[in-house]
Design a protein around this motif. Structure first.
Motif, PDB file in Angstrom:
ATOM      1  N   TRP A 178      -3.662   6.015  -0.431  1.00  0.00           N
ATOM      2  CA  TRP A 178      -2.137   5.848  -0.371  1.00  0.00           C
ATOM      3  C   TRP A 178      -1.820   5.008   1.374  1.00  0.00           C
ATOM      4  CZ3 TRP A 178       0.934   8.582  -3.174  1.00  0.00           C
ATOM      5  CH2 TRP A 178       0.043   9.679  -3.717  1.00  0.00           C
ATOM      6  N   ARG A 222      -0.720   6.072   4.829  1.00  0.00           N
ATOM      7  CA  ARG A 222      -0.073   7.059   5.250  1.00  0.00           C
ATOM      8  C   ARG A 222      -0.224   7.908   5.106  1.00  0.00           C
ATOM      9  NH1 ARG A 222       4.075   5.461   0.298  1.00  0.00           N
ATOM     10  NH2 ARG A 222       5.638   6.489   1.606  1.00  0.00           N
ATOM     11  N   ARG A 265       2.511  10.886   4.391  1.00  0.00           N
ATOM     12  CA  ARG A 265       3.430  11.059   3.694  1.00  0.00           C
ATOM     13  C   ARG A 265       4.039  10.557   2.712  1.00  0.00           C
ATOM     14  NH1 ARG A 265       4.217  15.894   6.354  1.00  0.00           N
ATOM     15  NH2 ARG A 265       5.774  16.838   4.771  1.00  0.00           N
ATOM     16  N   VAL A 266       4.738  10.848   1.624  1.00  0.00           N
ATOM     17  CA  VAL A 266       5.096  10.180   0.608  1.00  0.00           C
ATOM     18  C   VAL A 266       6.549  11.577   0.383  1.00  0.00           C
ATOM     19  CG1 VAL A 266       5.140   9.977  -2.006  1.00  0.00           C
ATOM     20  CG2 VAL A 266       3.275   9.495  -0.690  1.00  0.00           C
ATOM     21  N   SER A 322       9.589  15.776   1.103  1.00  0.00           N
ATOM     22  CA  SER A 322       8.169  14.959   1.950  1.00  0.00           C
ATOM     23  C   SER A 322       7.641  15.359   2.088  1.00  0.00           C
ATOM     24  CB  SER A 322       8.844  14.630   3.438  1.00  0.00           C
ATOM     25  OG  SER A 322       8.273  14.024   4.214  1.00  0.00           O
ATOM     26  N   VAL A 350      -0.105  14.019   2.756  1.00  0.00           N
ATOM     27  CA  VAL A 350      -0.465  13.800   1.251  1.00  0.00           C
ATOM     28  C   VAL A 350      -2.087  14.581   1.144  1.00  0.00           C
ATOM     29  CG1 VAL A 350       0.507  11.502   0.969  1.00  0.00           C
ATOM     30  CG2 VAL A 350      -1.426  11.812   2.688  1.00  0.00           C
ATOM     31  N   ASP A 401      10.728   6.231  -1.487  1.00  0.00           N
ATOM     32  CA  ASP A 401       8.909   5.640  -1.925  1.00  0.00           C
ATOM     33  C   ASP A 401       9.705   5.529  -3.391  1.00  0.00           C
ATOM     34  OD1 ASP A 401       6.715   5.211  -0.140  1.00  0.00           O
ATOM     35  OD2 ASP A 401       7.410   7.335  -0.199  1.00  0.00           O
ATOM     36  N   LEU A 457      -0.536  10.851  -7.977  1.00  0.00           N
ATOM     37  CA  LEU A 457      -0.200  11.743  -7.436  1.00  0.00           C
ATOM     38  C   LEU A 457       0.569  13.153  -8.652  1.00  0.00           C
ATOM     39  CD1 LEU A 457       4.167   9.786  -8.173  1.00  0.00           C
ATOM     40  CD2 LEU A 457       2.728  10.644  -6.125  1.00  0.00           C
TER      41      LEU A 457
END
Length: 486
Positions: free
Chosen positions: A162, A165, A167-168, A193, A196, A281, A393
């Motif tokens: 990620w 980051r 969050r995704v 939201s 991760v 995203d 994911l």
């Protein structure tokens, strides 16, 4: 030296059954020590190899979405199936069933043949399911691959998938596209939201009838609609300038984008991201009736219908109140119907269906009904998620299933859909995301934010609405909170 050979059909079949579990056992019993030891050694070496692979491979489940792994499993399963069949047949031969009486030979031969076929079936099912999985992934996840950052010579690429980051953000859409309808109207719009690290997720829901939608400054849609998305009323008095029409409008007007077509998904992602002040995203568009087929594929979902839900063009359909397992069509009408109801009640029911599906689609059910689920998924999902991102994911999705999932719905009285307070929407979204990233106890104890001051200017342009005198609804709630309540 020859071993003592079985002299009864039961003994022959018993050693054959043992050979199906531990290849080489029958050969040892028949005195074929070298062959038996080789077969057993290969068998245990294979088991140890698989165990070592499972224990030493980082992100095993994510790796199982890669083409190289899936192809290797299909080929390996087919090869092992043939090998196991051969071992059973040869084990039967070395046990010399010809020494048995004629009736014993017939019985042993028939059951040995059935056993030889039976040991192939699991390998065939694995190969078929993995092949189906590979084809389904290829059909669904066709988004462009992300650009890889340049890595200086001699350095290893960063291991964080990620890129630092926290969050995704994935836009989950429910569309009503159909053979008899033109364009795509996104009647269900939710942003998941996801933290991760913990998997804690907040599901932010936007109503389909949000008006005067603002577009990000500098974009083609903002240049066309500088004061917000506004069109003349339809001949019948309805409106085609609500949030759920953004995708369809962008697709229908390629001239806005210099002739580029199919801009609807990107425009809607950017618009909702700008509305919530989140970077979206990817998106996943779920066809509502494909979703019904998915529910049927898992055998239905158990829901508490709080009161009778009427549906149909002439109100001829009915989902009766009560707690029971609903088939796909009834579950979808429960989620979609607005007859004697409104958009906001429908949003709550959609949240309940999502929560039930998340809770009840357990791994055992998915495995047993895998082929039906895979076929339904092909008709269900359209997305721009790149295939390569599934490696990351999949484990994230497993975290979400066991993590804290909360919901933030922008419905009255929290907001006024005709005159939205864009600052308030962004502020509540930011708070919900912060709470989602906190511990479970902190999320549960989060306080209700106060209404926005009327003097605060709108970040997206235009005047802010007057301060509401109605009490604010709790900003976040559990995904299935209120489900089954009247």
């Amino acid at each position: 030296m020859q071993g003592k050979e079985p002299v009864s059909a039961g003994a022959v079949l018993g050693w054959l059954a043992l050979s199906a579990l531990a290849p080489g056992a029958a050969h040892l019993r028949a005195g074929r020590r070298t062959t038996g030891l080789i077969l057993l050694s290969c068998y245990f070496a294979g088991l140890l190899t698989l165990l070592a692979l499972a224990l030493t491979t980082d992100n095993l489940l994510g790796s199982l979405t890669q083409d190289s792994w899936l192809t290797a499993i299909v080929v390996g399963a087919a090869a092992l199936g043939v090998a196991w069949f051969t071992v059973i047949v040869h084990s039967f031969v070395v046990l010399r069933p010809g020494r048995l009486p004629q009736n014993g030979q017939i019985l042993a031969g028939t059951l040995a043949g059935l056993l030889a076929v039976a040991v192939v079936v699991p390998f065939g099912l694995v190969a078929q399911n993995v092949w189906t999985s590979q084809q389904t992934l290829d059909d669904i996840f066709t988004g462009p691959e992300p650009a890889q950052p340049a890595v200086p010579a001699g350095q290893e690429p960063p291991r964080d998938p990620w890129a630092g980051r926290d969050r995704v953000n994935i836009l989950l859409l429910g569309g009503d596209a159909d053979d008899n309808r033109t364009g795509v109207r996104t009647d269900s719009m939710n942003v998941a939201s996801i933290d991760v690290k913990s998997g804690n997720t907040v599901l932010v829901s936007l109503p389909r009838n949000l008006e005067n939608v603002r577009f990000r400054p500098g974009t083609p849609m903002a240049q066309r609609f500088p004061d917000g998305f506004r069109l003349p009323p339809d001949p019948g008095g309805g409106r085609s300038d609500l949030l759920n029409s953004v995708w369809e409008y962008a697709d229908a007007h390629p001239e806005i984008f210099g002739g580029r077509r199919q801009q609807g998904p990107q425009v809607l992602m950017d618009t909702i991201g700008y509305t919530l002040d989140l970077k979206i995203d990817w998106y996943a568009l779920v066809n509502m009736w494909g979703f019904a087929r998915l529910i049927d594929a898992i055998g239905g979902i158990t829901l508490t219908v709080e009161q009778d839900v009427v549906f149909g063009k002439y109100n001829e359909g009915l989902v009766k109140a009560g707690t029971r397992k609903l088939k796909g069509a009834d579950a979808m009408w429960y989620a979609r119907s607005r007859t004697f109801s409104d958009d906001y009640t429908r949003m709550r029911r959609q949240r309940c269906v999502l929560g039930a599906l998340l809770d009840q689609a357990d791994p055992a059910t998915v495995l047993v009904r895998f082929n039906r689920i895979a076929l339904a998924a092909k008709e269900l999902i359209r997305t721009d998620i790149p295939r390569s991102m599934l490696t990351n994911l999949v484990p994230l999705a497993l975290k979400v299933k066991n993590a804290k999932v909360t919901s933030l719905q922008f419905v009255p009285p929290l907001i006024r859909t005709g005159y939205p307070d864009w600052d308030k929407i962004r502020r509540l979204t930011a708070k919900a995301v912060r709470d989602s990233a906190a511990t479970t106890s902190a999320v549960a104890a989060s306080a209700t934010p106060s209404a926005s001051p009327s003097a605060t200017p709108s970040a997206t342009g235009g005047p802010s609405p007057r301060k509401s005198t109605q009490p604010s609804a709790p900003p976040t709630k559990g995904l299935t909170e209120g489900c089954g309540a009247g």
